[in-house]
Design a protein around this motif. Sequence first.
Motif, PDB file in Angstrom:
ATOM      1  N   GLY A  13      63.115   7.935  21.841  1.00  0.00           N
ATOM      2  CA  GLY A  13      64.285   8.587  22.421  1.00  0.00           C
ATOM      3  C   GLY A  13      63.987  10.008  22.860  1.00  0.00           C
ATOM      4  O   GLY A  13      64.408  10.438  23.941  1.00  0.00           O
ATOM      5  N   LEU A  14      63.249  10.752  22.033  1.00  0.00           N
ATOM      6  CA  LEU A  14      62.909  12.136  22.371  1.00  0.00           C
ATOM      7  C   LEU A  14      62.004  12.186  23.597  1.00  0.00           C
ATOM      8  O   LEU A  14      62.179  13.045  24.478  1.00  0.00           O
ATOM      9  N   ALA A  15      61.052  11.267  23.679  1.00  0.00           N
ATOM     10  CA  ALA A  15      60.173  11.228  24.852  1.00  0.00           C
ATOM     11  C   ALA A  15      60.958  10.873  26.109  1.00  0.00           C
ATOM     12  O   ALA A  15      60.766  11.491  27.176  1.00  0.00           O
ATOM     13  N   ALA A  36      69.147   6.664  21.592  1.00  0.00           N
ATOM     14  CA  ALA A  36      68.068   6.134  20.754  1.00  0.00           C
ATOM     15  C   ALA A  36      67.625   7.157  19.713  1.00  0.00           C
ATOM     16  O   ALA A  36      67.117   6.790  18.650  1.00  0.00           O
ATOM     17  N   MET A  37      67.852   8.436  19.999  1.00  0.00           N
ATOM     18  CA  MET A  37      67.344   9.510  19.148  1.00  0.00           C
ATOM     19  C   MET A  37      68.350   9.957  18.094  1.00  0.00           C
ATOM     20  O   MET A  37      68.029  10.041  16.899  1.00  0.00           O
ATOM     21  N   ALA A  48      69.936  16.121  17.150  1.00  0.00           N
ATOM     22  CA  ALA A  48      71.366  16.394  17.314  1.00  0.00           C
ATOM     23  C   ALA A  48      71.598  17.554  18.270  1.00  0.00           C
ATOM     24  O   ALA A  48      72.560  17.561  19.043  1.00  0.00           O
ATOM     25  N   PHE A  49      70.697  18.550  18.230  1.00  0.00           N
ATOM     26  CA  PHE A  49      70.888  19.767  19.012  1.00  0.00           C
ATOM     27  C   PHE A  49      70.655  19.547  20.506  1.00  0.00           C
ATOM     28  O   PHE A  49      71.488  19.931  21.343  1.00  0.00           O
ATOM     29  N   LEU A  50      69.527  18.926  20.868  1.00  0.00           N
ATOM     30  CA  LEU A  50      69.176  18.786  22.281  1.00  0.00           C
ATOM     31  C   LEU A  50      70.182  17.951  23.077  1.00  0.00           C
ATOM     32  O   LEU A  50      70.580  18.347  24.181  1.00  0.00           O
ATOM     33  N   PRO A  51      70.622  16.781  22.577  1.00  0.00           N
ATOM     34  CA  PRO A  51      71.599  16.015  23.352  1.00  0.00           C
ATOM     35  C   PRO A  51      72.910  16.760  23.572  1.00  0.00           C
ATOM     36  O   PRO A  51      73.485  16.707  24.654  1.00  0.00           O
ATOM     37  N   MET A  52      73.398  17.473  22.541  1.00  0.00           N
ATOM     38  CA  MET A  52      74.638  18.219  22.706  1.00  0.00           C
ATOM     39  C   MET A  52      74.424  19.424  23.617  1.00  0.00           C
ATOM     40  O   MET A  52      75.293  19.764  24.429  1.00  0.00           O
ATOM     41  N   LEU A  53      73.273  20.083  23.506  1.00  0.00           N
ATOM     42  CA  LEU A  53      72.955  21.199  24.389  1.00  0.00           C
ATOM     43  C   LEU A  53      72.964  20.733  25.839  1.00  0.00           C
ATOM     44  O   LEU A  53      73.542  21.394  26.720  1.00  0.00           O
ATOM     45  N   SER A  54      72.335  19.589  26.099  1.00  0.00           N
ATOM     46  CA  SER A  54      72.261  19.083  27.462  1.00  0.00           C
ATOM     47  C   SER A  54      73.629  18.710  28.002  1.00  0.00           C
ATOM     48  O   SER A  54      73.889  18.825  29.200  1.00  0.00           O
ATOM     49  N   PHE A  55      74.513  18.263  27.104  1.00  0.00           N
ATOM     50  CA  PHE A  55      75.861  17.890  27.537  1.00  0.00           C
ATOM     51  C   PHE A  55      76.639  19.112  28.009  1.00  0.00           C
ATOM     52  O   PHE A  55      77.337  19.069  29.024  1.00  0.00           O
ATOM     53  N   PHE A  56      76.500  20.236  27.292  1.00  0.00           N
ATOM     54  CA  PHE A  56      77.329  21.400  27.584  1.00  0.00           C
ATOM     55  C   PHE A  56      76.654  22.451  28.460  1.00  0.00           C
ATOM     56  O   PHE A  56      77.335  23.235  29.112  1.00  0.00           O
ATOM     57  N   ILE A  57      75.322  22.470  28.477  1.00  0.00           N
ATOM     58  CA  ILE A  57      74.639  23.464  29.299  1.00  0.00           C
ATOM     59  C   ILE A  57      74.937  23.244  30.775  1.00  0.00           C
ATOM     60  O   ILE A  57      74.883  24.168  31.589  1.00  0.00           O
ATOM     61  N   VAL A 110      76.611  21.655  12.317  1.00  0.00           N
ATOM     62  CA  VAL A 110      76.344  22.997  12.847  1.00  0.00           C
ATOM     63  C   VAL A 110      75.507  22.914  14.118  1.00  0.00           C
ATOM     64  O   VAL A 110      75.765  23.612  15.103  1.00  0.00           O
ATOM     65  N   ALA A 111      74.479  22.047  14.100  1.00  0.00           N
ATOM     66  CA  ALA A 111      73.608  21.912  15.266  1.00  0.00           C
ATOM     67  C   ALA A 111      74.404  21.529  16.503  1.00  0.00           C
ATOM     68  O   ALA A 111      74.191  22.066  17.594  1.00  0.00           O
ATOM     69  N   GLY A 112      75.359  20.592  16.335  1.00  0.00           N
ATOM     70  CA  GLY A 112      76.176  20.190  17.469  1.00  0.00           C
ATOM     71  C   GLY A 112      77.082  21.299  17.960  1.00  0.00           C
ATOM     72  O   GLY A 112      77.214  21.528  19.170  1.00  0.00           O
ATOM     73  N   GLY A 113      77.717  22.017  17.031  1.00  0.00           N
ATOM     74  CA  GLY A 113      78.620  23.093  17.428  1.00  0.00           C
ATOM     75  C   GLY A 113      77.907  24.251  18.104  1.00  0.00           C
ATOM     76  O   GLY A 113      78.354  24.766  19.132  1.00  0.00           O
ATOM     77  N   LEU A 114      76.786  24.654  17.537  1.00  0.00           N
ATOM     78  CA  LEU A 114      76.020  25.741  18.147  1.00  0.00           C
ATOM     79  C   LEU A 114      75.471  25.338  19.512  1.00  0.00           C
ATOM     80  O   LEU A 114      75.465  26.143  20.451  1.00  0.00           O
ATOM     81  N   ALA A 115      75.026  24.096  19.627  1.00  0.00           N
ATOM     82  CA  ALA A 115      74.506  23.628  20.911  1.00  0.00           C
ATOM     83  C   ALA A 115      75.583  23.660  21.978  1.00  0.00           C
ATOM     84  O   ALA A 115      75.323  24.000  23.138  1.00  0.00           O
ATOM     85  N   ALA A 116      76.823  23.318  21.594  1.00  0.00           N
ATOM     86  CA  ALA A 116      77.919  23.313  22.558  1.00  0.00           C
ATOM     87  C   ALA A 116      78.202  24.713  23.086  1.00  0.00           C
ATOM     88  O   ALA A 116      78.342  24.923  24.301  1.00  0.00           O
ATOM     89  N   ALA A 117      78.300  25.687  22.183  1.00  0.00           N
ATOM     90  CA  ALA A 117      78.619  27.048  22.611  1.00  0.00           C
ATOM     91  C   ALA A 117      77.412  27.735  23.253  1.00  0.00           C
ATOM     92  O   ALA A 117      77.524  28.355  24.315  1.00  0.00           O
TER      93      ALA A 117
END
Length: 471
Positions: free
Chosen positions: A91-93, A124-125, A29-38, A151-158
Amino acid sequence: MTSQTLPAAARPEAPALGPVALTTLLFGAFLPMLSFFIINVALPAIGSDLRASTGELQLVVGSYGIANATLLVVGGRLGDGFGRKRLFLWGLAGFTLTSLLCAIAPTIGVLLAARAIQGASAAAMTPQVLSKISSLLTGAHRARAMAMFGVAGGLAAALGQILGGVLVSADLFGLGWRAVFLVNVPVGLVAIALAIRLLPETRATNRLPVDGVGAGLLALTLVLLLLPLTEGRPLGWPLWTWLCLAAVIPMGIALALHQRRTERSGAVPLIPPSVLKLRPMRIGLVLALGFFTTFGGFMFVFALATQGEAGMTPLEGGLSLLPMAIGFLVTSIYGPRLQVRYGAGLIVRGWLVQSVGYAALGVVALTLWPEVTPLTMTLPLLVAGFGGGLVMVPLIGVVVGQVPPQQAGLGSGILLTSQQTCIALGAATVGTAYLALASTSWGQGGALAAVCLAIVAISVAMAPVTTRLGR
């Protein structure tokens, strides 16, 4: 995604997820949202380096979101049939590999293609995270894990925009914006190693076929909607953009008719109408539309505004969002406990607190622009982040918790699809409106204030809608 598994009393006891295993799973959940907002903070640097237009920069965000939103339910369905751990690892790979491809992209075209594949890999992930939480955990443990997913999604976004600002400004080894993609590679490799060792395999007892026609119709509908919205303004709204937008309605009707016909035939469609008819799902989709569209749009325009007339560096622009990240962090600590006490009422409070924060930020933009600094925006963004966390963290858990257990998996998939669709829609619609206003006498400060006040209006309107969840 589906929950076609044996009832808890009938199936053998599944292995529990320990803290390290759950943390590894939550990277989905964290990495995809991080990549979207980073990427937001890096957009100006990408535009300069690859000579990309504003519309192409919006597509750097949109192409990822379209691919991700279109394939989320498909990814969940494949995980149910072929094994959720297997799909999580694939998906992670794929996500890790495409992050590397994005980092070395020589042109904007290559970058857009890699971003689309990256979004598909994330699709996929991510569904496997909720599926495994639902199949391996019960009771308070499941509720806490669902809250941690939010929480993982929100923190990744900010944190994504903060980390993006740090990496772009540091210009490590002369990499510039490319570092925002490379950072995923070592994290992804570690997560793959941990997932192989720690995550147990689960799958649904009944393997359901994927609704390929439904997936194709959904993809075409999203492309017809989002592509002209992102490309229309920079290109001067040529005829093809209006034709695409006009085609959205008949294409959406075709999708709805196909889903209804498929379900009546006894098959399982991509988005079952019977699930959409459930009262909690209908309300949840309205709330997701209100929150994720405005949140995704705000993150996109904030990066452009702070690095535009405000004259901030990528680092300063990213650090400006630190208070919002702190607000999400506070929510992550106390949110699960508050959710048990207040239920859907917690989301109502979140809308109201968020509206206060964005209103204050709008006032700051109107009165101090362009002399705004990270310090002058600290309190408004802290309040907005805290309120936003109170909405985002419990939303999926509260809605899915009111859906019958046999439909909870499909409900989660639909909500995740709407989440990603709305974030991409926000970058397209809110971004287009902001750019249009910024080019007038309003300027970037006035345009940012207008976006903030629009979020206030939507937040206030969503509060009474949320109260219907508890009825």
